[in-house]
Design an enzyme around this catalytic site. Sequence first.
Site, PDB file in Angstrom:
ATOM      1  N   ASP A   1       0.990  -1.343   0.112  1.00  0.00           N
ATOM      2  CA  ASP A   1      -0.078  -0.137  -0.029  1.00  0.00           C
ATOM      3  C   ASP A   1       1.012   1.522  -0.064  1.00  0.00           C
ATOM      4  OD1 ASP A   1      -2.412  -1.585   0.083  1.00  0.00           O
ATOM      5  OD2 ASP A   1      -2.605  -1.149   2.232  1.00  0.00           O
ATOM      6  N   ARG A   2       0.164   2.320  -0.585  1.00  0.00           N
ATOM      7  CA  ARG A   2       1.082   3.625  -0.430  1.00  0.00           C
ATOM      8  C   ARG A   2       1.536   3.983   0.788  1.00  0.00           C
ATOM      9  NH1 ARG A   2       0.040   8.880   0.302  1.00  0.00           N
ATOM     10  NH2 ARG A   2      -2.201   8.293   0.909  1.00  0.00           N
TER      11      ARG A   2
END
Length: 522
Positions: free
Chosen positions: A213-214
């Site tokens: 995930d970012r």
Amino acid sequence: MLSHDKQLPLAPSPRVTALLARKGLLNTANMALATVEPLLERNPHRQKDEPAFNTPPDVITTPCDPWPRPYYLEGGLRKVYPYHYTYNTYCKERWRGRELLDIFATEFRDRPQAYYKDAIERGNVVVNGKPVPTVRAIVKNGDVISHTLHRHEPPVTAQPIGIVHEDNDMIVINKPAGLPVHPAGRYNYNSIIEIMRAERSHAWNPLPCNRLDRLTSGVMFIGKNPKAAEKISMQIQERSVKKEYVARVIGEFPEGDIICEQPVMQISPKLGLNRARASGKEARTVFKRLAYYPPAKNSNGELEKQEDTRNEKEKIRDSKMEWKAKEGHSIVRCRPVTGRTHQLRVHLQFLGHPISNDPIYCNQRVFGPSLGAGDDLPDHDEDIISRLSKMGKSEVAEAMAYHDEMMEEYKKKKAEKMTGQLCDICDTPLYSDPGIHELGIYLHAKRYACQDGKWEYEAPLPDWALPPPGMTGPVEVTKETDPLAFVGSLEKPDVNGGDQNGKPPEQSSYVDPSKSLWPMPG
């Protein structure tokens, strides 16, 4: 910017090229990689110090892929000069027969509906290269929707991408928090792929083999060639790789091997919101506490207190925060046995110890004073979705349950929010720079290891997982706190629900990792 879940590359694919050329919408002479200088000449009114990327394109496909990338570093952040960009995307199946404005208003949340209405009427949004007569135009199968806009990318950390290992086929990186892997949503050049390409060569094509995930940091694999990327990707898909995370959560996390088997369900695709739900997909995580750090104390053994600057309204608000009773924070090792989206974040929230700076799952304004602990019922879903969707960049800080009280007031002030100013080129509302707490969450992919023992790569503990100033604690993970060792016993549980010695899971002893099974999250 417009967050298509699968955007076409800057240079259109052969399929798009053929379609646009067949319809007479694409001048292939304009598709070659352009340098900055021709763009400068196209805008004689451009200010001397104005970046060339402010010159809008003349064709449906953005004719320039700027090189070098329009980066600059400022205040510990990597920033990108604004530039014009055209998104091209095929009509998705769920879009067929729907009105154009309705698609933009319901599928994308980056900008308000009024912006998309104006963009369609101005011709900045076109279908098959041609403006539509009305915002209510119906989109059909095979249509190509193009959206040209002045793109403002959010800043990201200026922290370099760490190299854990590199050989002729593979690069193992330590991904900084806050960086997306691929261009997506508001991020394009500020992504792992584009930053690595900018550091090495325009022609080089990094091939990510796993994805984080970012907001998450940690170990990632980047293939240097398709064969190497396919090899490691197949290992991951075949569940023959061990994986471990480290998280920092609110309160005193219980000791022992803690297993959460709460199913996980996505309740809002648009918001990317997942919840613990009995009717969701099977999910299982093993947790083990690495350390617990209580609030700081002074020389007299009393909790250090900062000057109370809250007004009466804020004091009443804080008195209703159940999570405030969970003092201090814990560092927890996490082993996902399955691999559902946001699984670790949802499971930690369900256990009552969410990641302490998680903007979604540790958000009182969305989940209420309990922060969603133990809640697996759908009763509150609509309210939760409504509250989360209404939150904007002007509302920050008190929405999250930060336990570093010394930093809380600072974080409330130092955060990305609307400034009230507009871009001179496109009238886009401008944001302030994000605070350091908004550049990622306290979740770190620490270790990957091959089941047969041929390779293992590990990133060091991040700064937020180390002992606070004046306290002692582990600066590295240890065998005794290894949740991975316990996973093997989950594969063949005995009829009593305990391990081979009859002990319940949370009291299980250490299991030799070399004799354990190591399924990879699916």
